[in-house]
Design a protein around this motif. Sequence first.
Motif, PDB file in Angstrom:
ATOM      1  N   CYS A 235       0.868  -1.176   0.000  1.00 31.76           N
ATOM      2  CA  CYS A 235       0.000   0.000   0.000  1.00 31.76           C
ATOM      3  C   CYS A 235       0.905   1.227   0.000  1.00 31.76           C
ATOM      4  O   CYS A 235       1.835   1.303   0.801  1.00 31.76           O
ATOM      5  N   CYS A 263      -7.146  -0.128   0.678  1.00 30.49           N
ATOM      6  CA  CYS A 263      -6.144  -0.925   1.380  1.00 30.49           C
ATOM      7  C   CYS A 263      -6.807  -1.735   2.485  1.00 30.49           C
ATOM      8  O   CYS A 263      -7.592  -1.205   3.273  1.00 30.49           O
ATOM      9  N   CYS A 266      -5.096  -0.169   6.103  1.00 33.83           N
ATOM     10  CA  CYS A 266      -5.357   1.181   6.615  1.00 33.83           C
ATOM     11  C   CYS A 266      -6.667   1.757   6.096  1.00 33.83           C
ATOM     12  O   CYS A 266      -7.113   2.800   6.569  1.00 33.83           O
TER      13      CYS A 266
HETATM   14 ZN   LIG Z   1      -2.640   0.974   3.549  1.00 37.94          ZN
END
Ligand SMILES: [Zn+2]
Length: 636
Positions: A235, A263, A266
């Motif tokens: 990511c 993602c 996150c």
């Molecule tokens: Zn991420």
Amino acid sequence: MRDGALIYRTAFVDGLKPDPDLTVSQWADQYRMLSNKASAEPGPWRTDRTPYLREIMDCMSANSAVQKVVFMAGAQLGKTEGINNVVGYMIAHAPGPALFVQPTIEMAKRLSKQRLDSLIHETPCLAAKIAPARSRDSGNTMFSKEFPGGILLLTGANSATGLRSAPCRWVLLDEVDAFPSDVDGEGDPCALAERRASTFSRRKIILTSTPTVKDTSRIETEYLASDQRRYFVPCPHCNHMQWLQWKNLQWRDGDPKTAAYVCEACGCHIPEHYKSEMLRKGEWRATATSQDARTVGFHLSSLYSPLGWKSWEEIVTEFLRAKNDAPLLKTFVNTVLGETWEEETGAKLGAESLSERAEFYPASEVPSGASILTAGVDVQDNRVAVGLYAWGAGEECWLVSHTEIYGDPAGQKLWEQVDDLLLRDYPHADGGRLKVAAIGVDSGGHFTSEVYAYARSRKGKGVFALKGQSVRNKPPIGKPSKVDINYKGQVLKNSAEVFPVGTDTIKSTLFGRMKHNEVGAGYIHFHAEAGQEYFKQLTSERQVVRYVKGFAIREWKKKAGDRNEALDCFVYSYAALHFLYMRFNRNTIFEQFERAATNAPKKDENVQAQQVKQESPYRPPQRRLQRRASSFVTSW
Ligand SMILES: [Zn+2]
């Protein structure tokens, strides 16, 4: 003159001493040219453009220990050019006999004329090794290309003759899901082709395909047997490594232009312009253990397609166009996601359709037309499930009851409750009562010795221990084996017996019958009290096809986590019916039992028992007769 010996001698004479450490990707980066005819990006090949192909191609390098590469992929990923690189590397750098198989001869012809000819002509070091097809006796024909040290044979998976060629160190199988399941009665074309390489310890086999239908997909079967590598990319926000999944691609308000990847760590949105960097920093990681250490598998969806090829926006657009149309959606799932399509109709039998045909007859009563009661008991860790079924002429069948009893199978209490349920008689719709004639108890779980003990002490009441064998073509029930041995390893005289039960065979029979809708022989009746959970369990499994050494193996599989005890109990009840067939004349058994049930003279059960005994060619040893008038034949 163009025999194998010459080819090998030529290789020797030419003194080919290739750099042993050159890999396919290095070779491609150095020598491979892409023409403007065949490629949207003509010029020298750059592996950096499709970084995920590096490891896949390099597993085909001579210095790699990998023998078999499985590559399941969507479209627009450069797969075809990757295979062309393998062919080019082989011709230029690691020559040997090679077989390149396309789904059909026609497609092999096209491959030869289009792909291979441009591969050879546009890459100078290859053009130098293969004479133009025009020249006489050039060793270059539509289906065979000779070069120093080797020969490349092209064929279609629909030609057994082509697949039966000489031994080949290199075997390339392209679009294997489009291969026929059997070629000219000689079995699986993949297996036939792979066999060509079996004598080479340093063989190189590659199978590639866009997958097709779940359970029959060759490439998926091969992938699932491999170490199942996925391409993990970081990511750009949190660096978390993850492989790209369709479920994480999101867009707003039905607008494909807003497509971004979310993602999994996150939760940040990753716009597509990050993709090149992510691909460059990506790496293949195995997600399973391969059944064979020298086989590696790669899966890649079009979500990884490099910038400028197939964008996430295009993918979402395609999805929105396809989502309400099964055939279009199948194409999307296969070619974009690179995944198999699960057929929902056809072979799968729905719980709803079964419950819809449930009838209003009383549960726990033997319906008119049935004359034999059998039961199947499935033993779980904290309960047993008991299915009770009634059978009539032509094996017309009625569900009488399906019961779950919770308790500890290691204790007495649970088994006493099973006794209460099964060692009794049941009212018959036409009057009289019927005992359960045979009771099969599964010994396959964690309570084998308890089941043996239970069956041993109730042998005279038709109780037997069974063990399911999910092997094809086994009879519904087989010869029993004695299971009790003493410390010397001798079989005890009064040993418990366990009967092998062909669960696959029985499931095929019962599922076939559940599908047909004509009341009469073979029809299965369900009463309305059975409930949704019962039907769900009954239909929890379906047949899948797996290929083992080229032969399609049909197996029954349930989804992980689903319960299937109702189905198991039904299977064991049917096995119990076959248990009776081993003891009575199969052609007359229903009449015998029916007469026994309905004519049961309340005062003289001896007559009745006698009757059955005489008519049966497989005379059960009758040690004692039942006391109750309505009960009969349970002692063997
Ligand atoms: Zn991420």
